[in-house]
Design an enzyme around this catalytic site. Structure first.
Site, PDB file in Angstrom:
ATOM      1  N   CYS A  77      15.093  84.303 -11.563  1.00 59.50           N
ATOM      2  CA  CYS A  77      15.828  83.312 -12.368  1.00 59.50           C
ATOM      3  C   CYS A  77      16.540  82.281 -11.485  1.00 59.50           C
ATOM      4  CB  CYS A  77      16.773  84.033 -13.320  1.00 59.50           C
ATOM      5  SG  CYS A  77      17.152  83.037 -14.761  1.00 59.50           S
ATOM      6  N   HIS A 170      14.575  88.590 -15.707  1.00 60.74           N
ATOM      7  CA  HIS A 170      15.499  89.518 -15.031  1.00 60.74           C
ATOM      8  C   HIS A 170      15.022  90.970 -15.087  1.00 60.74           C
ATOM      9  CE1 HIS A 170      19.156  87.006 -14.411  1.00 60.74           C
ATOM     10  NE2 HIS A 170      18.634  86.288 -15.384  1.00 60.74           N
ATOM     11  N   GLU A 172      15.825  93.347 -13.305  1.00 59.50           N
ATOM     12  CA  GLU A 172      16.916  94.264 -12.930  1.00 59.50           C
ATOM     13  C   GLU A 172      17.783  94.621 -14.139  1.00 59.50           C
ATOM     14  OE1 GLU A 172      16.878  91.129 -12.559  1.00 59.50           O
ATOM     15  OE2 GLU A 172      18.863  90.288 -12.820  1.00 59.50           O
TER      16      GLU A 172
HETATM   17  N1  GLN Z   1      20.419  78.643 -15.805  1.00 57.20           N
HETATM   18  C1  GLN Z   1      20.738  79.233 -14.548  1.00 57.20           C
HETATM   19  C2  GLN Z   1      20.634  78.234 -13.423  1.00 57.20           C
HETATM   20  O1  GLN Z   1      20.293  77.144 -13.607  1.00 57.20           O
HETATM   21  C3  GLN Z   1      19.864  80.422 -14.256  1.00 57.20           C
HETATM   22  C4  GLN Z   1      20.162  81.526 -15.218  1.00 57.20           C
HETATM   23  C5  GLN Z   1      19.891  82.886 -14.711  1.00 57.20           C
HETATM   24  O2  GLN Z   1      19.792  83.128 -13.509  1.00 57.20           O
HETATM   25  N2  GLN Z   1      19.845  83.821 -15.615  1.00 57.20           N
HETATM   26  O3  GLN Z   1      20.904  78.566 -12.321  1.00 57.20           O
END
Ligand code: GLN
Length: 191
Positions: A77, A170, A172
């Protein structure tokens, strides 16, 4: 096997738990010296702007970049954003080592977070339950990048470039350790 987890902000504790559950050592990385002796690194999800700012403050950008150039590194992410070469935003600090173009917050706001069961290349035993929280997607990948997973509309949510792995979701935050296993396999199989 020693796996570093970038522990500036975000879901680093959950990654560490998963790594330990699989029998590897998990080391929290907050300073450049913490990278010494690591076999691999995980860049967790969280908020990529915050992670970037803190990484600048702690003098971590260049050491992390050098690490990720040669050693297995996996971004989930926000970590995927941090790894990418191009996020279309000039001022945000990123490592820029993986040949993917990433669109932050591709699904909109917090309310647009969702979960989906998706097949991931290299993972056997059925779909992976993927949790997307203000997730990014990869809008383009370079020649050396293998797409490992996509949504039903073909938007890319998992990719690998040699020793680099990126997932928009995610793993995890679920009980399923198969994506972590995939990463550890990649570390072990590295020449
Ligand atoms: N929207 C977040 C970002 O731009 C990422 C979100 C996440 O890691 N769950 O960094």
């Amino acid at each position: 096997m020693k796996v570093g987890i970038l522990a500036l902000q975000g879901a680093f504790i959950e990654h560490a738990k998963m790594v330990r559950r699989l029998g590897a050592e998990a080391v929290e990385v907050r300073l450049p010296a913490h990278l010494d002796g690591l076999d691999a690194l995980i860049l967790p999800g969280g908020e990529s702007t915050t992670i970037g700012k803190l990484a600048v403050s702690y003098g971590l950008i260049e050491p992390l970049r050098e690490f990720a150039k040669s050693k297995p590194t996996w971004g989930t992410c926000a970590g995927m954003i941090f790894l990418a070469k191009d996020i279309g935003i000039d001022r945000q600090p990123i490592l820029g080592v993986m040949d993917i173009t990433v669109n932050r917050n591709a699904f909109g706001r917090q309310i647009d977070s969702f979960e989906a069961d998706l097949p991931i290349r290299g993972i056997e035993g059925g779909d992976v339950h993927a949790v997307f929280i203000r997730a990014p997607i990869a809008t383009a990948v370079g020649d050396g990048v293998e797409v490992l997973g996509a949504l039903a509309d073909d938007r890319i949510i998992a990719a690998r470039q040699g020793h680099l792995l990126a997932t928009a979701f995610h793993p995890e935050l679920t009980d399923d350790a198969r994506v972590h296993e995939l990463f550890l396999r990649l570390v072990r199989e590295r020449p």
